[in-house]
Design an enzyme around this catalytic site. Structure first.
Site, PDB file in Angstrom:
ATOM      1  N   GLU A 184       8.047  16.439  15.582  1.00 38.87           N
ATOM      2  CA  GLU A 184       8.696  16.424  14.268  1.00 38.87           C
ATOM      3  C   GLU A 184       7.991  17.462  13.403  1.00 38.87           C
ATOM      4  O   GLU A 184       6.762  17.468  13.313  1.00 38.87           O
ATOM      5  CB  GLU A 184       8.544  15.039  13.642  1.00 38.87           C
ATOM      6  N   GLU A 239      -0.956   7.229  -0.755  1.00 36.79           N
ATOM      7  CA  GLU A 239      -1.979   7.631  -1.733  1.00 36.79           C
ATOM      8  C   GLU A 239      -1.687   8.998  -2.343  1.00 36.79           C
ATOM      9  O   GLU A 239      -2.308   9.394  -3.322  1.00 36.79           O
ATOM     10  CB  GLU A 239      -3.372   7.615  -1.071  1.00 36.79           C
ATOM     11  N   LYS A 252       0.865  -1.181   0.000  1.00 39.45           N
ATOM     12  CA  LYS A 252       0.000   0.000   0.000  1.00 39.45           C
ATOM     13  C   LYS A 252       0.901   1.231   0.000  1.00 39.45           C
ATOM     14  O   LYS A 252       1.422   1.649   1.026  1.00 39.45           O
ATOM     15  CB  LYS A 252      -0.920   0.049   1.229  1.00 39.45           C
ATOM     16  N   SER A 255       4.691   8.048   9.896  1.00 36.19           N
ATOM     17  CA  SER A 255       4.744   8.877  11.105  1.00 36.19           C
ATOM     18  C   SER A 255       4.596   8.014  12.365  1.00 36.19           C
ATOM     19  O   SER A 255       4.095   6.878  12.310  1.00 36.19           O
ATOM     20  CB  SER A 255       3.648   9.945  11.047  1.00 36.19           C
ATOM     21  N   CYS A 265      13.020  11.775   7.108  1.00 36.91           N
ATOM     22  CA  CYS A 265      13.084  11.318   8.502  1.00 36.91           C
ATOM     23  C   CYS A 265      14.475  11.475   9.074  1.00 36.91           C
ATOM     24  O   CYS A 265      14.665  11.496  10.279  1.00 36.91           O
ATOM     25  CB  CYS A 265      12.657   9.864   8.611  1.00 36.91           C
TER      26      CYS A 265
HETATM   27  P1  NAD Z   1       1.880   8.801   7.428  1.00 34.31           P
HETATM   28  O1  NAD Z   1       2.066   8.110   8.713  1.00 34.31           O
HETATM   29  O2  NAD Z   1       0.844   9.847   7.312  1.00 34.31           O
HETATM   30  O3  NAD Z   1       1.552   7.735   6.282  1.00 34.31           O
HETATM   31  C1  NAD Z   1       2.317   6.550   6.128  1.00 34.31           C
HETATM   32  C2  NAD Z   1       1.419   5.482   5.533  1.00 34.31           C
HETATM   33  O4  NAD Z   1       0.370   5.184   6.466  1.00 34.31           O
HETATM   34  C3  NAD Z   1       0.742   5.922   4.243  1.00 34.31           C
HETATM   35  O5  NAD Z   1       0.712   4.842   3.351  1.00 34.31           O
HETATM   36  C4  NAD Z   1      -0.650   6.340   4.699  1.00 34.31           C
HETATM   37  O6  NAD Z   1      -1.633   6.142   3.711  1.00 34.31           O
HETATM   38  C5  NAD Z   1      -0.896   5.437   5.887  1.00 34.31           C
HETATM   39  N1  NAD Z   1      -1.736   6.083   6.904  1.00 34.31           N
HETATM   40  C6  NAD Z   1      -1.860   7.413   7.155  1.00 34.31           C
HETATM   41  N2  NAD Z   1      -2.692   7.630   8.183  1.00 34.31           N
HETATM   42  C7  NAD Z   1      -3.113   6.424   8.598  1.00 34.31           C
HETATM   43  C8  NAD Z   1      -3.977   5.979   9.649  1.00 34.31           C
HETATM   44  N3  NAD Z   1      -4.585   6.851  10.456  1.00 34.31           N
HETATM   45  N4  NAD Z   1      -4.166   4.660   9.817  1.00 34.31           N
HETATM   46  C9  NAD Z   1      -3.561   3.769   9.005  1.00 34.31           C
HETATM   47  N5  NAD Z   1      -2.730   4.136   7.992  1.00 34.31           N
HETATM   48  C10 NAD Z   1      -2.503   5.427   7.791  1.00 34.31           C
HETATM   49  O7  NAD Z   1       3.324   9.374   7.011  1.00 34.31           O
HETATM   50  P2  NAD Z   1       3.668  10.328   5.794  1.00 34.31           P
HETATM   51  O8  NAD Z   1       3.170  11.691   6.100  1.00 34.31           O
HETATM   52  O9  NAD Z   1       3.275   9.704   4.506  1.00 34.31           O
HETATM   53  O10 NAD Z   1       5.265  10.296   5.866  1.00 34.31           O
HETATM   54  C11 NAD Z   1       6.022  11.127   6.688  1.00 34.31           C
HETATM   55  C12 NAD Z   1       6.411  10.443   7.973  1.00 34.31           C
HETATM   56  O11 NAD Z   1       7.141   9.258   7.692  1.00 34.31           O
HETATM   57  C13 NAD Z   1       7.324  11.297   8.836  1.00 34.31           C
HETATM   58  O12 NAD Z   1       6.941  11.170  10.170  1.00 34.31           O
HETATM   59  C14 NAD Z   1       8.694  10.685   8.609  1.00 34.31           C
HETATM   60  O13 NAD Z   1       9.618  10.898   9.646  1.00 34.31           O
HETATM   61  C15 NAD Z   1       8.340   9.249   8.480  1.00 34.31           C
HETATM   62  N6  NAD Z   1       9.389   8.513   7.804  1.00 34.31           N
HETATM   63  C16 NAD Z   1      10.156   7.686   8.568  1.00 34.31           C
HETATM   64  C17 NAD Z   1      11.193   7.003   7.978  1.00 34.31           C
HETATM   65  C18 NAD Z   1      12.058   6.079   8.788  1.00 34.31           C
HETATM   66  O14 NAD Z   1      12.751   5.288   8.190  1.00 34.31           O
HETATM   67  N7  NAD Z   1      12.044   6.140  10.098  1.00 34.31           N
HETATM   68  C19 NAD Z   1      11.456   7.153   6.604  1.00 34.31           C
HETATM   69  C20 NAD Z   1      10.635   7.995   5.863  1.00 34.31           C
HETATM   70  C21 NAD Z   1       9.593   8.677   6.479  1.00 34.31           C
END
Ligand code: NAD
Length: 504
Positions: free
Chosen positions: A384, A177, A174, A227, A282
């Site tokens: 963050e 989106e 997944k 996140s 990140c």
């Molecule tokens: P996000 O958590 O909003 O989304 C990540 C994934 O989860 C997406 O596919 C999204 O569709 C899904 N998602 C979103 N909300 C959800 C919910 N309530 N329930 C279930 N699934 C859900 O993250 P983002 O905004 O796409 O990415 C940025 C974040 O990712 C930042 O916090 C960043 O630090 C982190 N990140 C971490 C790493 C690492 O390796 N630690 C690497 C890249 C990004």
């Protein structure tokens, strides 16, 4: 009517008739450029069924067959770099140069995946007793569910999935989106590389699809990047459903600068690691932590000078150092964080709000923003901030700098700039971060080392890539085997518990 990006199941693109979809924006202009299909339980069932059938056969293919696909994929990715970079830039807002940087890292992930026969080799002991040999085999876990964030549309998925596929699993992915375009290119390239249908599947969508994936009994392991709040939820729900889960989450990366450091180099490193990709990484440096007031005063001037030279623009402007943030909501969240920091008493040194990019009035731009005198009680320190607003703190000593770094909830990457080996050694020994840099601002490990944070930057004990990821995607089976001499007298019946042991 907008184009709808469909799911990819068993080698075919499925564009559902009706059903939920969501918008895909071009952050550089603010325009909706397409829509993304949002799956449901039925889509997930279909994908898991295809993956389960394919995994059975794929897991039985030779290592040579599997790594041949990875070699071919590598060539195809190199050839498709321009196409991928354009799609990533358009949907994400990062510059073409930045997109190409992430594609390069994705390719490194594929290169390391070709080492899977070596990293998944088993263990063998001859004649543990009574002529019995024992060996452990690493076998694929089955179907792996992958959930990825928007900020690296190709690197994170590829370093995650390359090894999972190479060791013999099938995937249900997944993607974010917000940036589904690169996923569809990857599906095409994997097909061209000879990956059998059903080994790689994509179900687009939101929480509905994530929940369907986490609850599906056909999925054995889940790898998540995103996140912290969502990652913790995924870890808890996934493990409650008896899945192996590795979840890699947010960061708030501190950069400690000692008085003996090359301050000009440190200032340059802070600006590039802090603001690159509009700070949507990140591993971005969030906080600059000079040791000593003099260090802080000098660094601040050098940093301001370098920030003034930064150019913000659309993804396809070759002069742009960084572009727009991902969405209107994200822009509003960063602006809110800036307003809160002002209210909390941080000194606003440079204000990037209200920046105008000619011809791109509706893009989601924020210029580089810098605060000084950020303190640990401020939300700006605690959370963050996924946008170009960075802060300077103060520490009187290395002890204090280490204490501040360790007090944070997150422990993804932490770095020190110094010319003193002893300070560097103390820092790497005492700081609780998964990835540590010494005069290296973004300590993102190369693909053959383990990637993962500590504290609330990671849930579960797997790693995203590196040798430990190969272990996460495989499970042990241990075999005890004896080949008795057919001519020997039949063994007497024994009810002893340990017939293997030579000990009496
Ligand atoms: P996000 O958590 O909003 O989304 C990540 C994934 O989860 C997406 O596919 C999204 O569709 C899904 N998602 C979103 N909300 C959800 C919910 N309530 N329930 C279930 N699934 C859900 O993250 P983002 O905004 O796409 O990415 C940025 C974040 O990712 C930042 O916090 C960043 O630090 C982190 N990140 C971490 C790493 C690492 O390796 N630690 C690497 C890249 C990004």
């Amino acid at each position: 009517m907008s184009t709808i990006i469909g799911h990819y199941i068993a080698g075919e693109i499925h564009v559902p008739q009706g059903g939920r979809t969501g918008p895909i924006f071009n952050p550089s202009t603010g325009e909706e450029i397409a829509r993304c299909a949002y799956g449901d339980q039925a889509t997930m069932d279909q994908a898991v069924q295809a993956a389960t059938e394919a995994a059975r056969k794929w897991s039985q293919t030779s290592h040579a067959t599997r790594i041949a696909v990875m070699y071919k994929l590598r060539e195809l990715m190199i050839a498709a770099t321009d196409e991928l970079a354009e799609v990533i830039g358009r949907e994400h807002g990062k510059t073409i140069a930045d997109a190409k940087g992430e594609i390069g890292r994705a390719i490194e992930g594929i290169e390391f995946a070709t080492n899977e026969p070596h990293v998944t080799k088993g263990e063998f002991s001859v004649n543990v007793g009574g002529g019995i040999d024992v060996f452990s085999m690493r076998v694929p876990v089955g179907v792996v569910g992958c959930i990825t964030p928007f900020n690296f549309p190709i690197m994170v998925p590829m370093v995650m999935m390359g090894m999972a596929i190479a060791v013999g699993n099938a995937i249900v992915w997944k993607p974010s989106e917000k940036v589904p375009g690169a996923a569809m290119i990857l599906a095409r390239l994997l097909k061209e590389a000879g990956l059998p249908e059903g080994v790689f599947n994509i179900v687009h969508g939101d929480k509905v699809v994530v929940d369907a994936l986490l609850e599906h009994p056909g999925i054995a392991a889940v790898s998540f990047v995103g996140s912290t709040g969502v990652g913790e939820y995924v870890y808890q729900k996934g493990t409650a459903n008896n899945k192996r889960v590795a979840s890699f989450t947010g960061g708030k990366n501190h950069m400690v600068v000692m008085p003996d450091a090359d301050l000009d180099a440190a200032a340059g490193a802070f600006v590039s690691a802090g603001f690159g990709s509009a700070s949507q990484r990140c591993m971005a440096v969030s906080l600059l932590l000079p040791v000593g007031e003099q260090t802080a005063v000098k660094l601040r001037e050098l940093v301001i000078e370098k920030i003034k030279a930064l150019h913000v623009g659309p993804y396809n402007d070759p002069k742009a150092d960084f572009g727009a943030v991902i969405s209107a909501q994200s822009k509003a969240a960063v602006e809110k964080a800036i307003a809160e920091a002002i209210d909390a008493g941080a000194e606003l040194v440079m204000d990037g709000r209200g920046i105008r990019i000619p011809g791109h009035d509706n893009g989601y731009y924020i210029g580089p923003t810098l605060f000084d005198h950020v303190t640990m009680d401020m939300t700006f320190y605690k959370e963050e901030i996924f946008g170009p607003a960075r802060g300077i703190m103060r520490a009187a000593t290395l002890d204090e700098a280490i204490a501040i770094t360790n007090a944070h909830d997150y422990g993804n990457g932490s770095v020190i700039f110094t010319r003193d080996g002893k300070s560097a050694h103390r820092f790497m020994s005492e700081v609780e971060a998964g990835m540590i840099g010494v005069n290296v601002p973004v300590p993102l490990p190369v693909s053959y080392f383990n990637f993962g944070g500590l504290r609330r930057s990671k849930f579960g004990d797997g790693h995203l890539y590196g040798p430990d990821a190969a272990r996460f995607y495989t499970k042990f089976k241990t075999v005890s085997q004896r080949w008795p001499d057919a001519a020997a007298a039949p063994a007497a019946v024994s009810l002893a518990f340990n017939p293997v042991s030579d000990k009496s």
